[in-house]
Design an enzyme around this catalytic site. Sequence first.
Site, PDB file in Angstrom:
ATOM      1  N   THR A 131     -11.538 -15.495   5.588  1.00 24.05           N
ATOM      2  CA  THR A 131     -10.339 -15.581   4.768  1.00 24.05           C
ATOM      3  C   THR A 131      -9.394 -16.675   5.268  1.00 24.05           C
ATOM      4  O   THR A 131      -9.416 -17.020   6.457  1.00 24.05           O
ATOM      5  CB  THR A 131      -9.609 -14.220   4.813  1.00 24.05           C
ATOM      6  OG1 THR A 131      -8.285 -14.363   4.316  1.00 24.05           O
ATOM      7  CG2 THR A 131      -9.499 -13.680   6.237  1.00 24.05           C
ATOM      8  N   ASP A 132      -8.533 -17.156   4.383  1.00 20.78           N
ATOM      9  CA  ASP A 132      -7.508 -18.115   4.805  1.00 20.78           C
ATOM     10  C   ASP A 132      -6.400 -17.431   5.610  1.00 20.78           C
ATOM     11  O   ASP A 132      -5.576 -18.103   6.240  1.00 20.78           O
ATOM     12  CB  ASP A 132      -6.913 -18.846   3.585  1.00 20.78           C
ATOM     13  CG  ASP A 132      -6.247 -17.925   2.577  1.00 20.78           C
ATOM     14  OD1 ASP A 132      -6.329 -16.679   2.740  1.00 20.78           O
ATOM     15  OD2 ASP A 132      -5.629 -18.431   1.621  1.00 20.78           O
ATOM     16  N   SER A 159      -8.453  -9.376  13.023  1.00 18.61           N
ATOM     17  CA  SER A 159      -9.850  -8.945  13.189  1.00 18.61           C
ATOM     18  C   SER A 159     -10.800  -9.954  12.557  1.00 18.61           C
ATOM     19  O   SER A 159     -11.884 -10.212  13.078  1.00 18.61           O
ATOM     20  CB  SER A 159     -10.074  -7.536  12.628  1.00 18.61           C
ATOM     21  OG  SER A 159      -9.936  -7.523  11.216  1.00 18.61           O
ATOM     22  N   LYS A 160     -10.404 -10.551  11.433  1.00 23.05           N
ATOM     23  CA  LYS A 160     -11.256 -11.581  10.813  1.00 23.05           C
ATOM     24  C   LYS A 160     -11.284 -12.830  11.708  1.00 23.05           C
ATOM     25  O   LYS A 160     -12.319 -13.465  11.861  1.00 23.05           O
ATOM     26  CB  LYS A 160     -10.747 -11.938   9.411  1.00 23.05           C
ATOM     27  CG  LYS A 160     -10.916 -10.848   8.360  1.00 23.05           C
ATOM     28  CD  LYS A 160     -12.363 -10.462   8.084  1.00 23.05           C
ATOM     29  CE  LYS A 160     -13.165 -11.545   7.380  1.00 23.05           C
ATOM     30  NZ  LYS A 160     -14.521 -11.044   6.997  1.00 23.05           N
ATOM     31  N   ASN A 255       4.011 -14.129  -6.411  1.00 22.98           N
ATOM     32  CA  ASN A 255       3.529 -12.815  -6.871  1.00 22.98           C
ATOM     33  C   ASN A 255       4.217 -12.376  -8.158  1.00 22.98           C
ATOM     34  O   ASN A 255       3.578 -11.854  -9.068  1.00 22.98           O
ATOM     35  CB  ASN A 255       3.775 -11.755  -5.789  1.00 22.98           C
ATOM     36  CG  ASN A 255       2.886 -11.949  -4.576  1.00 22.98           C
ATOM     37  OD1 ASN A 255       1.853 -12.614  -4.656  1.00 22.98           O
ATOM     38  ND2 ASN A 255       3.295 -11.399  -3.448  1.00 22.98           N
TER      39      ASN A 255
HETATM   40  P1  NAD Z   1     -14.282  -5.014  -0.275  1.00 26.71           P
HETATM   41  O1  NAD Z   1     -13.376  -4.146   0.545  1.00 26.71           O
HETATM   42  O2  NAD Z   1     -14.239  -4.921  -1.753  1.00 26.71           O
HETATM   43  O3  NAD Z   1     -15.807  -4.722   0.156  1.00 26.71           O
HETATM   44  C1  NAD Z   1     -16.202  -4.546   1.479  1.00 26.71           C
HETATM   45  C2  NAD Z   1     -17.589  -3.894   1.468  1.00 26.71           C
HETATM   46  O4  NAD Z   1     -18.025  -3.749   2.830  1.00 26.71           O
HETATM   47  C3  NAD Z   1     -17.605  -2.503   0.844  1.00 26.71           C
HETATM   48  O5  NAD Z   1     -18.686  -2.387  -0.058  1.00 26.71           O
HETATM   49  C4  NAD Z   1     -17.777  -1.569   2.035  1.00 26.71           C
HETATM   50  O6  NAD Z   1     -18.476  -0.362   1.710  1.00 26.71           O
HETATM   51  C5  NAD Z   1     -18.574  -2.445   2.989  1.00 26.71           C
HETATM   52  N1  NAD Z   1     -18.408  -2.040   4.391  1.00 26.71           N
HETATM   53  C6  NAD Z   1     -17.251  -1.762   5.048  1.00 26.71           C
HETATM   54  N2  NAD Z   1     -17.508  -1.396   6.306  1.00 26.71           N
HETATM   55  C7  NAD Z   1     -18.859  -1.471   6.483  1.00 26.71           C
HETATM   56  C8  NAD Z   1     -19.729  -1.231   7.563  1.00 26.71           C
HETATM   57  N3  NAD Z   1     -19.277  -0.828   8.765  1.00 26.71           N
HETATM   58  N4  NAD Z   1     -21.056  -1.407   7.389  1.00 26.71           N
HETATM   59  C9  NAD Z   1     -21.555  -1.801   6.188  1.00 26.71           C
HETATM   60  N5  NAD Z   1     -20.762  -2.032   5.102  1.00 26.71           N
HETATM   61  C10 NAD Z   1     -19.438  -1.867   5.257  1.00 26.71           C
HETATM   62  O7  NAD Z   1     -14.026  -6.491   0.227  1.00 26.71           O
HETATM   63  P2  NAD Z   1     -14.104  -7.872  -0.574  1.00 26.71           P
HETATM   64  O8  NAD Z   1     -12.795  -8.137  -1.190  1.00 26.71           O
HETATM   65  O9  NAD Z   1     -15.324  -7.884  -1.394  1.00 26.71           O
HETATM   66  O10 NAD Z   1     -14.263  -8.889   0.651  1.00 26.71           O
HETATM   67  C11 NAD Z   1     -15.563  -9.239   1.130  1.00 26.71           C
HETATM   68  C12 NAD Z   1     -15.431 -10.193   2.295  1.00 26.71           C
HETATM   69  O11 NAD Z   1     -14.726 -11.364   1.860  1.00 26.71           O
HETATM   70  C13 NAD Z   1     -14.629  -9.651   3.481  1.00 26.71           C
HETATM   71  O12 NAD Z   1     -15.256 -10.096   4.663  1.00 26.71           O
HETATM   72  C14 NAD Z   1     -13.248 -10.279   3.322  1.00 26.71           C
HETATM   73  O13 NAD Z   1     -12.621 -10.427   4.562  1.00 26.71           O
HETATM   74  C15 NAD Z   1     -13.603 -11.609   2.696  1.00 26.71           C
HETATM   75  N6  NAD Z   1     -12.557 -12.215   1.844  1.00 26.71           N
HETATM   76  C16 NAD Z   1     -11.984 -11.489   0.842  1.00 26.71           C
HETATM   77  C17 NAD Z   1     -11.033 -12.093   0.017  1.00 26.71           C
HETATM   78  C18 NAD Z   1     -10.389 -11.341  -1.128  1.00 26.71           C
HETATM   79  O14 NAD Z   1      -9.487 -11.877  -1.778  1.00 26.71           O
HETATM   80  N7  NAD Z   1     -10.818 -10.140  -1.459  1.00 26.71           N
HETATM   81  C19 NAD Z   1     -10.673 -13.431   0.230  1.00 26.71           C
HETATM   82  C20 NAD Z   1     -11.302 -14.140   1.280  1.00 26.71           C
HETATM   83  C21 NAD Z   1     -12.258 -13.520   2.058  1.00 26.71           C
HETATM   84  P1  TYD Z   2      -3.185  -8.235  -1.812  1.00 21.40           P
HETATM   85  O1  TYD Z   2      -3.883  -8.176  -3.125  1.00 21.40           O
HETATM   86  O2  TYD Z   2      -3.077  -6.968  -1.015  1.00 21.40           O
HETATM   87  O3  TYD Z   2      -3.878  -9.399  -0.983  1.00 21.40           O
HETATM   88  P2  TYD Z   2      -3.419 -10.068   0.448  1.00 21.40           P
HETATM   89  O4  TYD Z   2      -2.452  -9.191   1.109  1.00 21.40           O
HETATM   90  O5  TYD Z   2      -4.731 -10.110   1.170  1.00 21.40           O
HETATM   91  O6  TYD Z   2      -2.890 -11.428   0.112  1.00 21.40           O
HETATM   92  O7  TYD Z   2      -1.712  -8.771  -2.054  1.00 21.40           O
HETATM   93  C1  TYD Z   2      -1.470 -10.009  -2.683  1.00 21.40           C
HETATM   94  C2  TYD Z   2       0.017 -10.259  -2.644  1.00 21.40           C
HETATM   95  O8  TYD Z   2       0.680  -9.284  -3.461  1.00 21.40           O
HETATM   96  C3  TYD Z   2       0.611 -10.105  -1.257  1.00 21.40           C
HETATM   97  O9  TYD Z   2       1.669 -11.073  -1.103  1.00 21.40           O
HETATM   98  C4  TYD Z   2       1.199  -8.696  -1.252  1.00 21.40           C
HETATM   99  C5  TYD Z   2       1.604  -8.497  -2.700  1.00 21.40           C
HETATM  100  N1  TYD Z   2       1.509  -7.109  -3.233  1.00 21.40           N
HETATM  101  C6  TYD Z   2       2.585  -6.565  -3.929  1.00 21.40           C
HETATM  102  O10 TYD Z   2       3.638  -7.212  -4.118  1.00 21.40           O
HETATM  103  N2  TYD Z   2       2.446  -5.305  -4.438  1.00 21.40           N
HETATM  104  C7  TYD Z   2       1.316  -4.551  -4.252  1.00 21.40           C
HETATM  105  O11 TYD Z   2       1.259  -3.375  -4.712  1.00 21.40           O
HETATM  106  C8  TYD Z   2       0.220  -5.138  -3.535  1.00 21.40           C
HETATM  107  C9  TYD Z   2      -1.036  -4.346  -3.304  1.00 21.40           C
HETATM  108  C10 TYD Z   2       0.363  -6.415  -3.040  1.00 21.40           C
END
Ligand code: NAD
Ligand code: TYD
Length: 357
Positions: A131-132, A159-160, A255
């Site tokens: 992630t960024d 942690s990331k 936001n």
């Molecule tokens: P998510 O929470 O939707 O999915 C995470 C998945 O990992 C789930 O299916 C969960 O069951 C599985 N999981 C959790 N703990 C586990 C374990 N111990 N063993 C096996 N499986 C396990 O997350 P996401 O939004 O799909 O993000 C996926 C990856 O991308 C993450 O590494 C996150 O840090 C990264 N990422 C997410 C975003 C975002 O905007 N969502 C942006 C940049 C990077």
């Molecule tokens: P989020 O989707 O939790 O992603 P991240 O924290 O990883 O960027 O939140 C996106 C932005 O929206 C963040 O600035 C926090 C804000 N936010 C709210 O204002 N209200 C909400 O209920 C949530 C979940 C997030």
Amino acid sequence: MKNLLVTGGMGFIGANFIRYLLYESDFKGSVVNVDLLTYAGNMDNLAGVEKEFPDRYRFVRCDICEREKMQEIFDRFKVDSICHFAAESHVDRSLVRPDAFIQTNIVGTFRLLEIARGLGGGLELFHHVSTDEVFGSLGDEGSFTEETPYRPNSPYSASKAASDHLVRAYSKSYGLPVTISNCSNNYGPYQFPEKLIPLVILNALEGKPMPVYGDGRNIRDWLYVRDHCSAIWAIMKEGRRGDTYNVGGNNEMENIDVVRLVCDILDEFCGLYEKEPRRTLIEYVKDRPGHDRRYAIDSSKLTGELGWNPQESFATGIRKTVRWYLDNRLWVDRVRSGEYKAWIEEQYGSRPGRKLG
Ligand code: NAD
Ligand code: TYD
């Protein structure tokens, strides 16, 4: 890459990535999806895929932290490459209960690296999805490049960051063929409704208040999930081994503007809610502790080296996303009622030691 292990493939991005690989990309091999099915893992996200690709897709429920079981999976499926998504991913949860973030994101990544190291020359690639947020918060100007120093502010991003460092160290110390991608905020189909965009879509649809933290002027750089998937695949295929790539959509938004736009699209698609524009349901609430002010990604390395470009602007991607949540009420109802979780328990039983969700 013949036998690809995808971790966390039942989550939001992982499931979109597996769909992208099997339905859209030029990938010819097979995928084994390993996911623990925590609260965020949802088998509905890949409904029908096992039937459609019986020879190319398998799912195994397993905790990536369990070294022996993971080793068995590597052996059984002759894994030669890895795309590692599995993580605890929600900042707000990390502020309340950081333990699982340390365990899965740091220890889990370490366990996978150790098994990958054991493959020696049999390992083609370990791609780590990050992630960024590892870079911390920006002021009004500038954007994160691959050279920006790490300054994580939440237990999630710390942690990331730790896992990114381990992946890099395994490349430098043991010569593992790795790539790392650091991506901005994703949105799109199958996102669990705890994150801002799906939460706001569903609350606005149902006439519930939409919580906006602080003054609502924090900025995120939004990327449609399919564009993230195509970036990961481009990096896995062509990215320089040992390198990191930033991925972003050039879509910086405050936001409050995101939330207002979602309200307006829903008013347009569904009509006003009880004769009122949905914007009236916006509620400013207490700010998130340590809330990063602004993220912005410079993805010129990825664009310059690999020719990747996002296909969706925020204006097009958000309309598709709202439409998807409207057209997939069954998915929404099941995710909200916890029905799918009860089904998982029936199929797989609950695991001792680690609470599900
Ligand atoms: P998510 O929470 O939707 O999915 C995470 C998945 O990992 C789930 O299916 C969960 O069951 C599985 N999981 C959790 N703990 C586990 C374990 N111990 N063993 C096996 N499986 C396990 O997350 P996401 O939004 O799909 O993000 C996926 C990856 O991308 C993450 O590494 C996150 O840090 C990264 N990422 C997410 C975003 C975002 O905007 N969502 C942006 C940049 C990077
Ligand atoms: P989020 O989707 O939790 O992603 P991240 O924290 O990883 O960027 O939140 C996106 C932005 O929206 C963040 O600035 C926090 C804000 N936010 C709210 O204002 N209200 C909400 O209920 C949530 C979940 C997030």
